[in-house]
Design an enzyme around this catalytic site. Structure first.
Site, PDB file in Angstrom:
ATOM      1  CE  LYS A 182      -1.645  -1.705   3.753  1.00  0.00           C
ATOM      2  NZ  LYS A 182      -2.375  -1.959   5.016  1.00  0.00           N
ATOM      3  CB  THR A 231      -5.319   8.178   8.072  1.00  0.00           C
ATOM      4  OG1 THR A 231      -4.415   8.481   9.144  1.00  0.00           O
ATOM      5  CG2 THR A 231      -5.318   9.289   7.064  1.00  0.00           C
ATOM      6  N   GLY A 233      -7.247   3.501  11.248  1.00  0.00           N
ATOM      7  CA  GLY A 233      -8.000   2.305  10.858  1.00  0.00           C
ATOM      8  C   GLY A 233      -8.027   2.041   9.359  1.00  0.00           C
ATOM      9  CB  THR A 234      -6.318   3.668   6.486  1.00  0.00           C
ATOM     10  OG1 THR A 234      -6.603   4.942   7.033  1.00  0.00           O
ATOM     11  CG2 THR A 234      -6.475   3.729   4.995  1.00  0.00           C
ATOM     12  N   GLY A 235      -5.756   0.757   7.266  1.00  0.00           N
ATOM     13  CA  GLY A 235      -5.234  -0.553   6.870  1.00  0.00           C
ATOM     14  C   GLY A 235      -6.186  -1.674   7.265  1.00  0.00           C
ATOM     15  CB  CYS A 236      -8.154  -2.279  10.394  1.00  0.00           C
ATOM     16  SG  CYS A 236      -6.826  -1.974  11.571  1.00  0.00           S
TER      17      CYS A 236
END
Ligand SMILES: Cc1ncc(COP(=O)(O)O)c(N)n1
Length: 522
Positions: A182, A231, A233-236
């Site tokens: 990412k 941002t 929690g974006t990856g989760c």
């Protein structure tokens, strides 16, 4: 008695992750995402964190035996069509999770190698990286590291897209079927060079490139950089949305694309909750609206979203050299004549497209409104003829103009969208013309640098700044907003991406229309 019909067939998704008491990341983000995407979510907790938008105040790990017990409870009874992992905290939890994935032959496993929180807290013990690499990654269908995580897992320093590709190769060799690196930590400029994240101006036009690698081919997902502090929690959320997509039976590329669009939409409408990095929006606003909250948070305006997904193209169109030269009166008259003759033809097709919009409506009020726009274009056309006489273009010349290719491309593109799509596709394809000319007219008319006295194009500017035209812009915008609200749930990211693409394409064709005007210059 009310008899209940039990539904079956809902995709079941498991998340193995930590709890975020603040609700923005971890298990909470995963379950919210599953809910929005209409899959049935189950959860196995690996750690409980005392956490908010400012930071992680405490971590209480769950013993690995109890993680195992939770997994058995879920998998023996409910099962799962796809699973994801998030915060796993230590090596013994990782080993337990990996063993149970094997025991229960879980087929779609997405591993988000969570290591450090946005706020800087360590969520994975340093000595657990080896277990992650050796035990869990080889079981995964997709590994989704961000750049800092890819650096830890490979020991490489990543500062360019080339490095990202090298890291993806290295990560793929660890045994995952796909790796998605990412790019959120590395916004890129036009030349695809990294942009300083603190440079607000440069970030406005920056893009994010996420790279998917299957061991053979690289797929790039390009999206505008969304400048927001929220941002957390974006990856989760991304890995949860991808997992939901896999459980629904989507191909990896489509699940990844859908997940990325879901996150982009969530960032664009993120919440200013808490004092730190707030959460992105996990749910569509229509639910908030039907719950009749006192101040429902409306999702970002549709038109704003359309424009923000093609900022460069929009800028190239509304701030084109042709427009600037109309403003300062320096545009060579032969260029303007060429343009205005083509524009006469354009208006005819533009009227046809609006007539099609009228035909596509169902309610009398809307049918009439769209037909009124057709009538308005008819009046505009007569004014065009009058203006053209002043600029030295006769009616005969107008009528005998041969349609130029950019004109043909643009008008038929709009009509084709209207024929092959639904009424929203058509309105979106018509959008850049109406909204852009409204924006250009207003800007030029109010800009002190615009030449009024002696500028042959001043009447043209006034024409698009005047109240009737601006009212038409407002009305067209409202129609777009209403149709979008009625027809597209925020969770339908594929459809949203399609609409953004149509808007971008029509914007590019508008730019080409100006280019055509300038093409007569030596
Ligand atoms: C329980 C838990 N899991 C994952 C994250 C990472 O999310 P972020 O990088 O947005 O802080 C987190 N902060 N907390």
């Amino acid at each position: 008695m009310v008899s209940v019909q039990r539904q079956d067939g809902v995709p079941k998704v498991l998340t193995v992750a930590g709890s975020d008491s603040g609700g923005g990341a971890g298990i909470q983000a995963d379950l919210k995402t599953f809910n929005t995407l209409s899959v049935y979510g189950t959860s196995v907790l690996t750690a409980v964190t005392a956490q908010n938008t400012v930071g992680v105040q405490g971590i209480f790990p769950v013993p690995s035996e109890f993680v195992e017990q939770q997994m058995r409870s879920v998998l023996e009874d409910i099962g799962c069509d796809a699973a994801k992992t998030g915060m796993l905290f230590d090596a013994s939890i990782i080993k337990s999770v990996a063993n149970l994935f094997k025991t229960f032959a879980v087929s779609h496993v997405v591993v988000d190698p969570v290591m450090i929180s946005t706020s800087g807290a360590r969520l994975l013990n340093q000595d657990a990286v080896a277990a992650l690499r050796d035990c869990l990654i080889p079981l995964s269908e997709i590994l989704t590291p961000n750049i800092p995580e890819a650096e830890v897992l490979t020991g490489m320093k990543i500062t360019s897209l080339e490095h990202v590709r090298d890291a993806a190769r290295e990560l793929h060799s660890l045994g995952c079927r796909y790796v998605l690196v990412k790019g959120g930590h590395m916004p890129l400029d036009d030349a695809r060079g990294p942009v300083d994240i603190n440079d607000e101006e440069a970030c406005k036009t920056a893009r994010i490139v996420d790279i998917l690698f299957d061991g053979k081919e690289f797929v790039e997902y390009n999206n505008p950089y969304v400048a927001t502090r929220s941002t957390h929690g974006t990856g989760c959320t991304l890995s949860a949305a991808i997992t939901a997509g896999l459980a629904m039976g989507l191909k990896v590329r489509d699940a990844v694309n859908g997940g990325i669009q879901f996150v982009s939409n969530g960032l664009l409408t993120s919440f200013a909750i808490g004092k730190g990095s707030g959460p992105l929006n996990h749910f569509p606003s229509e639910f908030a609206l039907t719950a009749n909250r006192s101040s429902p948070k409306k999702r970002q305006s549709f038109v704003q979203m359309l424009k923000s997904t093609c900022p460069k193209e929009w800028d190239a169109y509304v701030n084109h050299k042709f427009v600037q030269q109309i403003g300062d009166g320096t545009l060579p008259i032969k260029c303007f004549k060429h343009f205005i003759r083509q524009d006469y033809i354009f208006l005819r097709h533009y009227a046809r497209a609006n007539a099609l919009a009228s035909y596509r409506e169902h309610e009398m009020e809307q049918i009439v409104k769209a037909a009124q726009i057709v009538a308005y274009i008819g009046i505009e056309c007569q004014m065009h003829v009058k203006f053209c006489e002043e600029w030295g273009v006769s009616l005969d010349e107008l009528e005998s103009t041969v349609e130029a290719t950019p004109n043909l491309a643009y008008t038929r593109y709009v009509l084709e969208k209207g024929m092959s799509g639904d009424r929203l596709d058509l309105r979106v394809a018509l959008g850049p013309c109406l909204i852009g000319y409204g924006e250009i007219g207003m800007r030029l008319a109010s800009d002190p640098a615009t030449k009024r006295e002696g500028n042959p194009y001043w009447p043209w500017i006034q024409n698009y700044a005047k109240a009737e035209f601006q009212d038409a812009v407002t009305e067209g915008t409202e129609i777009l907003e209403t149709l979008f609200e009625e027809m597209v749930p925020a969770s339908n990211t594929k459809r949203i991406a399609q609409l953004c693409d149509t808007f971008r394409q029509a914007t590019i064709l508008e730019e080409h229309f100006w280019e055509m005007g300038l093409s007569l210059l030596p």
